[in-house]
Design a protein around this motif. Structure first.
Motif, PDB file in Angstrom:
ATOM      1  N   ARG A   1      37.206  34.230  45.714  1.00 17.70           N
ATOM      2  CA  ARG A   1      36.018  35.504  45.876  1.00 17.70           C
ATOM      3  C   ARG A   1      35.227  36.424  45.392  1.00 17.70           C
ATOM      4  O   ARG A   1      33.840  36.608  46.100  1.00 17.70           O
ATOM      5  CB  ARG A   1      36.410  35.280  47.466  1.00 17.70           C
ATOM      6  N   LYS A   2      35.103  36.878  44.415  1.00 20.76           N
ATOM      7  CA  LYS A   2      34.869  38.091  43.686  1.00 20.76           C
ATOM      8  C   LYS A   2      33.174  37.860  43.555  1.00 20.76           C
ATOM      9  O   LYS A   2      32.394  39.018  43.400  1.00 20.76           O
ATOM     10  CB  LYS A   2      35.290  38.746  42.453  1.00 20.76           C
ATOM     11  N   ASN A   3      32.646  36.484  42.991  1.00 18.20           N
ATOM     12  CA  ASN A   3      31.239  36.250  42.765  1.00 18.20           C
ATOM     13  C   ASN A   3      30.360  36.642  44.121  1.00 18.20           C
ATOM     14  O   ASN A   3      29.056  36.243  43.788  1.00 18.20           O
ATOM     15  CB  ASN A   3      31.450  34.806  42.168  1.00 18.20           C
ATOM     16  N   LYS A   4      31.490  36.150  44.776  1.00 17.03           N
ATOM     17  CA  LYS A   4      30.712  36.332  46.085  1.00 17.03           C
ATOM     18  C   LYS A   4      30.692  37.542  46.742  1.00 17.03           C
ATOM     19  O   LYS A   4      30.322  38.088  47.654  1.00 17.03           O
ATOM     20  CB  LYS A   4      31.125  34.842  47.349  1.00 17.03           C
ATOM     21  N   GLY A   5      30.937  38.525  46.485  1.00 20.06           N
ATOM     22  CA  GLY A   5      30.959  40.527  46.279  1.00 20.06           C
ATOM     23  C   GLY A   5      32.218  40.324  47.124  1.00 20.06           C
ATOM     24  O   GLY A   5      32.218  41.684  47.408  1.00 20.06           O
ATOM     25  N   MET A   6      33.341  40.146  47.628  1.00 21.51           N
ATOM     26  CA  MET A   6      35.107  40.758  48.175  1.00 21.51           C
ATOM     27  C   MET A   6      35.365  41.231  47.015  1.00 21.51           C
ATOM     28  O   MET A   6      35.304  41.058  45.688  1.00 21.51           O
ATOM     29  CB  MET A   6      35.696  38.919  48.524  1.00 21.51           C
ATOM     30  N   THR A   7      35.567  42.435  47.790  1.00 24.78           N
ATOM     31  CA  THR A   7      36.718  43.486  46.442  1.00 24.78           C
ATOM     32  C   THR A   7      37.828  42.566  47.356  1.00 24.78           C
ATOM     33  O   THR A   7      38.612  42.506  47.986  1.00 24.78           O
ATOM     34  CB  THR A   7      35.878  45.016  47.369  1.00 24.78           C
ATOM     35  N   ARG A   8      38.841  43.713  46.538  1.00 32.14           N
ATOM     36  CA  ARG A   8      40.331  43.324  46.740  1.00 32.14           C
ATOM     37  C   ARG A   8      40.448  43.960  47.552  1.00 32.14           C
ATOM     38  O   ARG A   8      41.259  43.338  48.956  1.00 32.14           O
ATOM     39  CB  ARG A   8      40.710  44.178  45.473  1.00 32.14           C
ATOM     40  N   GLU A   9      40.030  45.407  48.423  1.00 34.42           N
ATOM     41  CA  GLU A   9      39.930  46.114  49.467  1.00 34.42           C
ATOM     42  C   GLU A   9      40.415  44.986  50.783  1.00 34.42           C
ATOM     43  O   GLU A   9      40.409  45.020  51.677  1.00 34.42           O
ATOM     44  CB  GLU A   9      39.696  47.190  50.001  1.00 34.42           C
ATOM     45  N   GLN A  10      38.854  44.321  50.776  1.00 34.07           N
ATOM     46  CA  GLN A  10      38.387  43.438  51.534  1.00 34.07           C
ATOM     47  C   GLN A  10      39.255  41.776  51.319  1.00 34.07           C
ATOM     48  O   GLN A  10      39.677  41.620  52.757  1.00 34.07           O
ATOM     49  CB  GLN A  10      37.329  42.373  51.144  1.00 34.07           C
ATOM     50  N   ALA A  11      39.821  41.651  50.466  1.00 30.51           N
ATOM     51  CA  ALA A  11      41.154  40.430  50.244  1.00 30.51           C
ATOM     52  C   ALA A  11      42.376  40.678  50.990  1.00 30.51           C
ATOM     53  O   ALA A  11      42.653  39.689  52.090  1.00 30.51           O
ATOM     54  CB  ALA A  11      40.764  40.226  49.065  1.00 30.51           C
ATOM     55  N   ASP A  12      42.824  42.097  51.191  1.00 29.90           N
ATOM     56  CA  ASP A  12      43.548  42.834  51.437  1.00 29.90           C
ATOM     57  C   ASP A  12      43.718  42.855  52.637  1.00 29.90           C
ATOM     58  O   ASP A  12      44.579  42.285  53.930  1.00 29.90           O
ATOM     59  CB  ASP A  12      44.083  43.963  51.206  1.00 29.90           C
ATOM     60  N   GLU A  13      42.548  43.367  53.486  1.00 30.23           N
ATOM     61  CA  GLU A  13      42.150  43.398  54.890  1.00 30.23           C
ATOM     62  C   GLU A  13      42.148  42.266  56.204  1.00 30.23           C
ATOM     63  O   GLU A  13      42.494  41.531  56.074  1.00 30.23           O
ATOM     64  CB  GLU A  13      40.540  43.911  54.848  1.00 30.23           C
ATOM     65  N   MET A  14      41.202  40.736  54.471  1.00 30.97           N
ATOM     66  CA  MET A  14      41.298  39.487  55.242  1.00 30.97           C
ATOM     67  C   MET A  14      42.626  38.990  55.396  1.00 30.97           C
ATOM     68  O   MET A  14      43.225  37.846  56.595  1.00 30.97           O
ATOM     69  CB  MET A  14      40.795  38.629  54.434  1.00 30.97           C
ATOM     70  N   LEU A  15      43.746  38.835  54.341  1.00 29.32           N
ATOM     71  CA  LEU A  15      44.993  38.874  54.403  1.00 29.32           C
ATOM     72  C   LEU A  15      46.243  39.470  56.062  1.00 29.32           C
ATOM     73  O   LEU A  15      47.202  39.303  55.989  1.00 29.32           O
ATOM     74  CB  LEU A  15      45.086  38.575  53.394  1.00 29.32           C
ATOM     75  N   SER A  16      45.397  40.120  56.136  1.00 29.16           N
ATOM     76  CA  SER A  16      46.282  41.220  56.913  1.00 29.16           C
ATOM     77  C   SER A  16      46.228  40.204  58.741  1.00 29.16           C
ATOM     78  O   SER A  16      46.782  40.409  59.350  1.00 29.16           O
ATOM     79  CB  SER A  16      45.763  42.359  57.106  1.00 29.16           C
ATOM     80  N   GLN A  17      45.260  39.437  58.330  1.00 27.82           N
ATOM     81  CA  GLN A  17      44.764  38.193  59.754  1.00 27.82           C
ATOM     82  C   GLN A  17      45.935  37.483  59.235  1.00 27.82           C
ATOM     83  O   GLN A  17      45.655  36.860  58.287  1.00 27.82           O
ATOM     84  CB  GLN A  17      43.864  37.776  59.366  1.00 27.82           C
ATOM     85  N   VAL A  18      46.858  36.791  60.391  1.00 26.20           N
ATOM     86  CA  VAL A  18      47.748  35.281  59.683  1.00 26.20           C
ATOM     87  C   VAL A  18      47.575  34.479  59.618  1.00 26.20           C
ATOM     88  O   VAL A  18      47.782  33.761  59.156  1.00 26.20           O
ATOM     89  CB  VAL A  18      48.499  35.945  61.569  1.00 26.20           C
ATOM     90  N   VAL A  19      46.365  34.085  59.593  1.00 25.71           N
ATOM     91  CA  VAL A  19      46.067  32.993  59.949  1.00 25.71           C
ATOM     92  C   VAL A  19      45.208  32.632  58.416  1.00 25.71           C
ATOM     93  O   VAL A  19      45.396  32.071  57.712  1.00 25.71           O
ATOM     94  CB  VAL A  19      44.680  32.748  60.907  1.00 25.71           C
ATOM     95  N   TYR A  20      44.606  33.956  58.454  1.00 22.14           N
ATOM     96  CA  TYR A  20      44.342  33.675  56.749  1.00 22.14           C
ATOM     97  C   TYR A  20      45.527  33.715  55.669  1.00 22.14           C
ATOM     98  O   TYR A  20      45.546  32.565  54.442  1.00 22.14           O
ATOM     99  CB  TYR A  20      43.280  34.455  56.224  1.00 22.14           C
ATOM    100  N   TYR A  21      46.848  33.960  56.096  1.00 18.58           N
ATOM    101  CA  TYR A  21      47.673  34.384  54.666  1.00 18.58           C
ATOM    102  C   TYR A  21      48.275  33.252  55.081  1.00 18.58           C
ATOM    103  O   TYR A  21      48.519  32.760  54.206  1.00 18.58           O
ATOM    104  CB  TYR A  21      48.589  35.394  55.513  1.00 18.58           C
ATOM    105  N   ALA A  22      48.046  32.678  56.039  1.00 16.95           N
ATOM    106  CA  ALA A  22      48.965  31.010  56.527  1.00 16.95           C
ATOM    107  C   ALA A  22      48.477  30.283  55.439  1.00 16.95           C
ATOM    108  O   ALA A  22      48.694  29.679  54.625  1.00 16.95           O
ATOM    109  CB  ALA A  22      48.915  30.782  57.480  1.00 16.95           C
TER     110      ALA A  22
END
Length: 121
Positions: free
Chosen positions: A90-111
């Motif tokens: 997702r980096k080409n769409k502007g996602m940072t590593r911190e945003q990826a980490d935050e997103m994967l804090s949500q169980v649905v995305y981690y699943a």
């Protein structure tokens, strides 16, 4: 009275030997379904979340979840790998590593990442 279509589906599910990830493991209905799936050997179950909280909740509602794997998405050994993979995707769409980490804090995305990386079906 037996339903042959349902019986065939159940048998196919058992033969498929799938690993199912259930991200909303605090939900009583999910815990009760986990108990039934394990009891009937329909699939292997992975519950996502804090193991102590999940076990306490299962105990409170009387659900026997023995036999289910419980993965804490915040401390799982694959977490850093999943963060890197999500960031790269997702980096080409502007996602940072911190945003990826935050997103994967949500169980649905981690699943979703578990399924995308063949850890579950």
């Amino acid at each position: 009275m037996s339903n042959s279509v349902v019986d065939r589906l159940i048998e196919r599910a058992k033969q498929a030997d799938r690993r199912v990830v259930l991200p909303e493991a605090q939900d009583i209905r999910v815990l009760q379904a986990t108990e039934e799936i394990i009891k009937e050997n329909y699939a292997k179950i992975t519950l996502l979340g804090n193991p102590d909280e999940i076990k306490t909740r299962a105990s409170q509602c009387g659900a026997n979840i023995d036999g289910a794997d419980i993965v804490d998405h915040m401390t799982d050994e694959h977490r850093c790998e999943y963060i890197d993979k999500l960031y790269e995707k997702r980096k080409n769409k502007g996602m940072t590593r911190e945003q990826a980490d935050e997103m994967l804090s949500q169980v649905v995305y981690y699943a979703g990442m578990m399924v995308a990386n063949d850890q579950c079906d």
